[in-house]
Design a protein around this motif. Structure first.
Motif, PDB file in Angstrom:
ATOM      1  N   MET A  88       0.827  -1.212   0.000  1.00 51.89           N
ATOM      2  CA  MET A  88       0.000   0.000   0.000  1.00 51.89           C
ATOM      3  C   MET A  88       0.857   1.255   0.000  1.00 51.89           C
ATOM      4  SD  MET A  88      -3.393  -0.521   2.209  1.00 51.89           S
ATOM      5  CE  MET A  88      -4.049   1.005   1.616  1.00 51.89           C
TER       6      MET A  88
ATOM      7  N   ARG B 240       0.763   4.118  -2.844  1.00 51.78           N
ATOM      8  CA  ARG B 240       0.535   5.511  -2.518  1.00 51.78           C
ATOM      9  C   ARG B 240       1.656   6.381  -3.049  1.00 51.78           C
ATOM     10  NH1 ARG B 240      -1.418   6.436   3.625  1.00 51.78           N
ATOM     11  NH2 ARG B 240      -3.456   5.473   3.516  1.00 51.78           N
TER      12      ARG B 240
ATOM     13  N   ALA C 264       6.563  15.562   4.650  1.00 55.12           N
ATOM     14  CA  ALA C 264       5.249  15.996   5.122  1.00 55.12           C
ATOM     15  C   ALA C 264       4.974  17.356   4.517  1.00 55.12           C
ATOM     16  CB  ALA C 264       5.232  16.077   6.639  1.00 55.12           C
TER      17      ALA C 264
ATOM     18  N   SER D  52       1.614   6.189  11.203  1.00 58.07           N
ATOM     19  CA  SER D  52       0.449   5.808  11.994  1.00 58.07           C
ATOM     20  C   SER D  52      -0.505   4.920  11.213  1.00 58.07           C
ATOM     21  CB  SER D  52      -0.285   7.058  12.482  1.00 58.07           C
ATOM     22  OG  SER D  52      -0.680   7.839  11.389  1.00 58.07           O
ATOM     23  N   GLU D  53      -0.361   4.876   9.887  1.00 62.27           N
ATOM     24  CA  GLU D  53      -1.276   4.042   9.115  1.00 62.27           C
ATOM     25  C   GLU D  53      -0.587   2.797   8.564  1.00 62.27           C
ATOM     26  OE1 GLU D  53      -2.657   6.851   6.175  1.00 62.27           O
ATOM     27  OE2 GLU D  53      -2.694   8.276   7.807  1.00 62.27           O
ATOM     28  N   LEU D  54       0.607   2.981   7.999  1.00 60.92           N
ATOM     29  CA  LEU D  54       1.229   1.895   7.248  1.00 60.92           C
ATOM     30  C   LEU D  54       2.564   1.466   7.840  1.00 60.92           C
ATOM     31  CD1 LEU D  54       0.559   3.103   3.626  1.00 60.92           C
ATOM     32  CD2 LEU D  54      -0.723   1.476   4.944  1.00 60.92           C
TER      33      LEU D  54
ATOM     34  N   ARG E 149      -0.327  15.170   7.708  1.00 61.69           N
ATOM     35  CA  ARG E 149      -0.362  14.507   6.411  1.00 61.69           C
ATOM     36  C   ARG E 149      -1.660  14.824   5.671  1.00 61.69           C
ATOM     37  NH1 ARG E 149       0.589   9.886   9.078  1.00 61.69           N
ATOM     38  NH2 ARG E 149       2.783  10.241   9.261  1.00 61.69           N
ATOM     39  N   ILE E 150      -1.590  14.976   4.368  1.00 57.38           N
ATOM     40  CA  ILE E 150      -2.817  15.129   3.577  1.00 57.38           C
ATOM     41  C   ILE E 150      -3.321  13.744   3.206  1.00 57.38           C
ATOM     42  CG2 ILE E 150      -3.812  16.115   1.496  1.00 57.38           C
ATOM     43  CD1 ILE E 150      -1.809  18.190   1.468  1.00 57.38           C
ATOM     44  N   ARG E 151      -4.640  13.624   3.104  1.00 65.18           N
ATOM     45  CA  ARG E 151      -5.197  12.343   2.700  1.00 65.18           C
ATOM     46  C   ARG E 151      -4.855  12.099   1.232  1.00 65.18           C
ATOM     47  NH1 ARG E 151     -11.231  12.377   3.923  1.00 65.18           N
ATOM     48  NH2 ARG E 151     -11.387  12.607   1.677  1.00 65.18           N
ATOM     49  N   ILE E 152      -4.705  10.840   0.842  1.00 66.57           N
ATOM     50  CA  ILE E 152      -4.160  10.535  -0.482  1.00 66.57           C
ATOM     51  C   ILE E 152      -5.047  11.057  -1.609  1.00 66.57           C
ATOM     52  CG2 ILE E 152      -5.146   8.209  -0.423  1.00 66.57           C
ATOM     53  CD1 ILE E 152      -1.830   9.017  -2.035  1.00 66.57           C
TER      54      ILE E 152
ATOM     55  N   ASP F  21      -0.836  11.076  15.246  1.00 68.36           N
ATOM     56  CA  ASP F  21      -1.716  10.254  14.417  1.00 68.36           C
ATOM     57  C   ASP F  21      -1.914  10.880  13.049  1.00 68.36           C
ATOM     58  OD1 ASP F  21      -2.078   8.282  16.202  1.00 68.36           O
ATOM     59  OD2 ASP F  21      -3.901   9.091  17.074  1.00 68.36           O
ATOM     60  N   LEU F  22      -1.954  12.198  13.013  1.00 68.17           N
ATOM     61  CA  LEU F  22      -2.155  12.873  11.741  1.00 68.17           C
ATOM     62  C   LEU F  22      -0.836  13.143  11.026  1.00 68.17           C
ATOM     63  CD1 LEU F  22      -4.870  15.424  12.777  1.00 68.17           C
ATOM     64  CD2 LEU F  22      -5.189  13.295  11.592  1.00 68.17           C
TER      65      LEU F  22
ATOM     66  N   VAL G 285      -4.302  22.115   6.641  1.00 70.14           N
ATOM     67  CA  VAL G 285      -4.266  20.674   6.421  1.00 70.14           C
ATOM     68  C   VAL G 285      -4.930  19.953   7.591  1.00 70.14           C
ATOM     69  CG1 VAL G 285      -2.780  18.721   6.005  1.00 70.14           C
ATOM     70  CG2 VAL G 285      -2.171  20.924   5.085  1.00 70.14           C
TER      71      VAL G 285
ATOM     72  N   ARG H  59      -8.321  17.542   7.589  1.00 63.21           N
ATOM     73  CA  ARG H  59      -8.354  16.173   8.088  1.00 63.21           C
ATOM     74  C   ARG H  59      -9.416  15.975   9.167  1.00 63.21           C
ATOM     75  NH1 ARG H  59      -4.096  12.789   7.559  1.00 63.21           N
ATOM     76  NH2 ARG H  59      -5.538  11.286   8.405  1.00 63.21           N
TER      77      ARG H  59
ATOM     78  N   ALA I  89      -6.910   6.631   6.100  1.00 64.47           N
ATOM     79  CA  ALA I  89      -6.304   7.731   6.843  1.00 64.47           C
ATOM     80  C   ALA I  89      -7.323   8.400   7.761  1.00 64.47           C
ATOM     81  CB  ALA I  89      -5.715   8.744   5.879  1.00 64.47           C
TER      82      ALA I  89
ATOM     83  N   ILE J 147      -7.782   6.508  11.017  1.00 57.77           N
ATOM     84  CA  ILE J 147      -6.763   6.821  12.006  1.00 57.77           C
ATOM     85  C   ILE J 147      -7.105   8.131  12.709  1.00 57.77           C
ATOM     86  CG2 ILE J 147      -4.326   7.344  12.300  1.00 57.77           C
ATOM     87  CD1 ILE J 147      -4.730   4.495  11.607  1.00 57.77           C
TER      88      ILE J 147
END
Lengths: 346, 352, 152
Positions: A159, A163, A229, A238-240, A312-315, B103-104, B177, B181, B334, B337
């Protein structure tokens, strides 16, 4: 006189063929050393700067001001046990970090570095199409990430790789188009407008002043390409877990890590060459290299600041940024560049 | 988020189709341990539940245990407990605020938050010699009286903290940003929240004005003046704003409590150390308190012996976590999370 | 109106309603329609020969607490998950730790302890001297065994 010629003049007693061959090898080693040292400095700078922003001290135990910390880290990484995942795809898994890292090192060889007092011109290799070459190499690096993602046989890695490829592709295009604008403007003045050095030497004003929109687009795309970032969803922890480098340990992980900092350094040097005049500046015939370095490091620090202050921005939103905003803006920039070149005769 | 959580997710590309949280990796069965210890011993297991804001847990247990044993704390102890519980709430919310940034993918506020939290932990150290698992309160009062130095330290903290808190707040809410989110992500409706037993800041962010400190005042919360922040949006941002407003209200409570702190004994003489293990409890009592995460309930059943017969803990995050599979259906990975971060999970409390 | 065995006042000033197992669901339905929209807590207490299950109900609007108790000899109680979704995890936890079977629960599995754990720890007759180890299989699922295994 470039370094190559300089080395050759020392080795000229060996004859033309052997002398040049040896000179190329020595030059490559010098390049490797330069890139490694600058990456180590970059990581040290990043850690100290991050600590300063976060009101910490940062590395301060190994050596004076923690200067040897990074060397200790590198030795630790090199000495670690290498753990291979059981169901890996062997060749892609092993090759991937080297694709990323050596692609990066290769790109450094084609940058014009300018002059430095007694050493003369520091540029390593000349090419009339160096821009095309550098961007070709930059698009090889995502292949390394895909290889790592697929070869690891790991969901997170896969993943992460997907991404980062989605991100790289959607920012590659605006990046190229803003470079195209510069090539267009440079072609009015020089015959070799794909040569990075002749673009810089023939400019009247830095292109960043003539087309600030291009600078803006290119800089954002550069940060995105370097997976910093807010565009670091490829290895979002935190996700992958760690994205495509999840299954890597030891030296190979170190290469990925170096690649991360190398890309931002390379990108900053590119921005400073293309938009901010590169090695031009007062008394640039003596200290052109210093100018380039200073501009590059300032840009690196700006990207660090962005990294440290952005989530982080969402994909899906990231891909939107690339295709829906940056691409139209870069087209507008291209048209403006055309108007400037043909209409006003800049 | 703090602890070990395993989420089994079925993905369609980046979109979550089905999510199942797997918990229990920090399970110690504190309820069984409580059945095996004297009433005074059991406090330490409660410290280790919500370890980021341990004083709130102690207040929760003592509310129930003291009623069972019939040893009410003196007035000064109650005020001291309020001060400590509110400081603890601040400490817990600071951990959350820092971890939410992580987390973000935002690194910097974490260090700012923990720097401030460190000052609170220094106050705890001054009061009882321990940073996290304080074990400061005891049945019938508190372990040690406040001295001049602690009060001075708290006053210093009250002076410096609001400014630092606003800095942390601004780092978040002035970031586009971050807003993209959180705004409109993970919307929890009022009815769903109540039906799933969600409490605390999460419930208040969904538009229910419910705070145990107001609804059923314990200690001296009826003598201090504070507001319950609520929001009707119910998304991640609302939960964020409610928690920050709660921190401001906590500061208000501490300020008032310091002014009103009465002189007198800090310990009920009926609960002397030699008497502690001989105290017998009878009947059952369900005490609910407002911890930093929500309604923290302790249900103690005594059988007339020196040890409780059954202790049952209503852990707020346990209930709050059970809403996660519902909220994260058909959202992006995302976002899941971001939602799970906004729940404020601490696994010492969920797994117990 | 549902038959109530006994109604009393607890030490905490809350009304305790004792009902039989058969009358639990009708009473709970009535409570739910009376505005008790928040099921705060489900507790099972092992009374050695029988099990008490205690429900703490709360009304958000009226801020009122009511305690409902049932006593069962055969360790089976009807599930209230259909009335309050929040009972889902609570009942799973009580099944896991005390061993009450909640009839009609959609997914009555262990919550904290791994599948295959012998005994229910909050029972008074639980053997504490027996050591059980938690292992992880290839898919990452936990299971319990009596030998230490390979350390996972």
């Amino acid at each position: 006189m470039s370094i190559l010629q300089w080395i050759y003049s020392v080795l000229s007693f060996l004859g033309h063929d052997v002398g040049y061959a040896l000179a190329y090898i020595i030059e490559s080693i010098i390049l490797l050393i330069f890139v490694s040292i600058s990456l180590i400095v970059m990581v040290y700078l990043f850690r100290k700067y991050m600590a300063r922003v976060q009101q910490r001290i940062g590395p301060n135990r190994v050596g004076k001001f923690g200067l040897l910390q990074l060397i200790a880290d590198a030795l630790k990484l090199a000495g670690k046990e290498v753990i291979f995942p059981k169901e890996r795809d062997d060749l892609p898994y092993k090759v991937a970090p080297f694709v990323v890292f050596f692609g990066l090192v290769l790109a450094f060889a084609f940058l014009p570095y300018g002059n430095l007092s007694i050493f003369g011109d520091l540029t390593i290799t000349y090419s009339d199409v160096s821009i095309i070459f550098i961007f070709a190499i930059l698009s090889i690096m995502p292949i390394g990430e895909v290889l790592a993602g697929i070869g690891s046989h790991n969901k997170y890695a896969l993943m992460g790789a997907l991404r980062s490829v989605a991100k790289d592709v959607s920012f590659e295009v605006p990046m190229m188009i803003s470079v195209l604008a510069i090539v267009m403007m440079a072609s009015a003045r020089t015959a070799t407008s794909l040569n990075l050095e002749s673009i810089v030497t023939t400019e009247i004003l830095p292109y960043g002043i003539l087309e600030p929109i291009g600078l803006f687009v290119f800089f954002i795309a550069m940060i995105a390409r370097a997976s910093y970032a807010p565009f670091d969803m490829g290895e979002s922890d935190s996700e992958l877990v760690s994205g495509y480098s999840t299954e890597y340990t030891g030296l190979r992980f170190g290469l990925f890590y170096m690649g991360l900092f190398g890309t931002i350094f390379l990108g900053s040097l590119l921005v400073s060459l293309l938009y901010l005049g590169g090695f031009n500046g007062p008394i640039s015939s003596q200290v052109g290299f210093i100018w380039l370095l200073v501009k590059g490091i300032v840009l690196v620090l700006i990207s660090f600041t962005v990294w440290l202050s952005m989530p982080r921005i969402r994909i899906d939103k990231l891909v939107n940024v690339g295709w829906k905003y940056l691409l139209p803006i870069s087209f507008i920039n291209l048209v403006l560049a055309g108007v400037l070149t043909l209409g006003l005769g800049w | 988020m703090h602890g070990v959580l395993r989420l089994k997710a079925k993905l369609d590309g980046e979109v979550i189709k089905e999510l199942e949280p797997v918990i229990g990796y920090l399970h110690r069965n504190a309820e069984k341990l409580c059945e095996m210890g004297f009433y005074c011993d059991n406090l330490i297991y409660f410290d280790r539940m919500d370890y980021v804001g341990a004083m709130n847990m102690e207040v929760g247990y003592l509310e129930a245990a003291e009623k069972i044993l019939g040893v009410p704390p003196p007035e000064r102890a109650k005020w001291i407990r309020v001060i400590m519980a509110e400081l603890s709430r601040l400490a817990a919310h600071l951990v959350w605020a820092g971890a939410y940034g992580l987390d973000l993918g935002m690194l910097t506020p974490f260090f700012y938050c923990f720097g401030e939290r460190e000052k609170i932990l220094t106050i705890f150290t001054e009061a009882c010699g321990s940073r996290q698992e304080t074990n400061y309160m005891s049945i019938g009062g508190v372990y040690q009286d406040f001295n001049e130095k602690i009060i001075e330290e708290i006053k210093d903290f009250l002076k410096t903290f609001p400014k630092r808190m606003e800095i942390i707040y601004n780092i978040y809410v002035k970031n586009d940003v971050f807003l993209s989110r959180t705004k409109g992500i993970g919307v929890l409706s009022r009815d769903l929240a109540i039906a799933y037993g969600v409490t605390g800041p999460m419930l208040r962010a969904s538009g229910v004005e419910y705070d145990v400190r107001k609804a059923e005042p314990y200690l001296v919360y009826d003598k201090v003046n504070f507001d319950i922040p609520i929001s009707h949006k119910g998304d991640n941002l609302a939960r964020f704003l409610v928690r920050f407003e709660e921190m401001r209200q906590s500061l208000k409570i501490i300020k008032q409590a310091l002014d009103k702190l009465p002189e007198g004994p800090y310990f009920n003489p009926k609960a002397k150390k030699s008497m502690m293990i001989r105290m017998r409890g009878d009947g059952e009592y369900y005490a609910r308190t407002e911890s930093s995460k929500g309604e923290f309930g302790v249900y103690i059943v005594g059988d007339g012996g020196v040890k409780p017969y059954r202790v049952r803990v209503r852990s707020p995050t346990f209930k709050n976590l059970s809403i996660l599979p519902v909220l994260s259906k058909d959202v992006m990975l995302a976002d899941m999370i971001a939602i799970s971060g906004s729940i404020d999970l601490v696994f010492g409390e969920i797994d117990r | 109106m549902v038959d109530i065995i006994q109604e009393s006042m607890g030490k905490d000033g809350r009304k305790i309603i004792q009902v039989s197992v058969e009358n639990l669901i009708p009473l709970m339905n009535e409570m739910r329609s009376n505005g008790f929209d928040h099921l705060s807590l489900v507790t099972a207490i092992d009374r050695k020969d029988s099990i008490d299950v205690v429900y703490h109900l709360h009304s958000m609007d009226r801020n009122e607490y009511v305690v409902v108790k049932v006593n069962t000899k055969n360790y089976v109680v009807p599930s209230v998950t259909g009335i309050w979704p929040s009972a889902n995890w609570d009942e799973r936890e009580q099944y896991d730790l005390v061993g009450v079977k909640f009839e009609g629960h959609p997914n009555l599995k262990r919550l904290f302890l791994p599948e295959g754990w012998i005994g229910h720890p909050l029972r008074k007759d639980y053997d504490l001297s027996k050591v059980q180890y938690v292992n992880m299989d290839e898919d990452g699922e936990d299971y319990a065994t009596f030998d230490a295994g390979d350390g996972w």
